[in-house]
Design an enzyme around this catalytic site. Structure first.
Site: not given
Ligand code: AMP
Length: 176
Positions: A64, A101
């Protein structure tokens, strides 16, 4: 009074709960992209933050960051340089690896994409933890260029990504 252009941009960001996994509130910018007036406002507002400043290139992160970064670069008349997922760029690259993560991810930039001393804006749609932007900034600095600022449409301020990028300047149109 807030800028009516900013209100228009805010109204075109859609919240999608539990995407891509439970507990994540996804900020979907596709309604903004679909609205030419709103999309143009978002670019104009970002450009105004850097009026009168020297900028040589914009680096946008896959995927994006390409949309906002490339459109802003064309508007500001500066180079657009894509930071891509590994294995996508055909010429010689510089690569940075960063922690997620779970596990790690990497981004690559063409070695000839930036010159030493270039003043660069790092552009993405959204800053969450700041990990992606920080890795991109580190890569740019390793190439001998300078990060003039990081610029986003959206800052998820509760994640304090900005702190990870300090003391470099961070601009965001919308804060949540
Ligand atoms: P981070 O590295 O944590 O700052 O994550 C930033 C990247 O993940 C950006 O490229 C965003 O497009 C995407 N991202 C993270 N969280 C969200 C969210 N809640 N909504 C939309 N995109 C997100």
């Amino acid at each position: 009074m807030t800028d009516p252009r900013l209100d228009a941009v805010r109204a075109l960001v859609r919240d999608i709960p539990d995407f891509p996994k439970p507990g994540i509130l996804f900020k979907d910018i596709t309604p903004l992209l679909a609205n030419p007036v709103g999309f143009n406002h978002s670019l104009e507002l970002l450009e105004e933050r850097f009026e009168g400043e020297r900028v040589d290139a914009i680096v946008g992160m896959e995927a994006r960051g390409f949309i906002f970064g490339a459109a802003l670069a064309a508007r500001m008349r500066v180079s657009f340089v894509p930071a891509r997922k590994p294995g996508k760029l055909p010429a010689e690259v510089e690569r940075v690896e960063y922690a997620l993560e779970y596990g790690t991810d990497s981004l690559e930039i063409h070695k000839d994409g930036l010159k030493k001393g270039d003043r660069v804006l790092v552009v993405d749609d959204l800053i969450a933890t700041g990990g992606t932007a920080k890795a991109t900034g580190d890569l740019i600095e390793r190439m001998g260029a300078e990060v003039a600022a990081y610029a986003f449409v959206i800052d998820l301020t509760f994640l304090d990504g900005k702190a990870k990028l300090a003391p470099t300047r961070v601009e965001a149109l919308l804060e949540y």
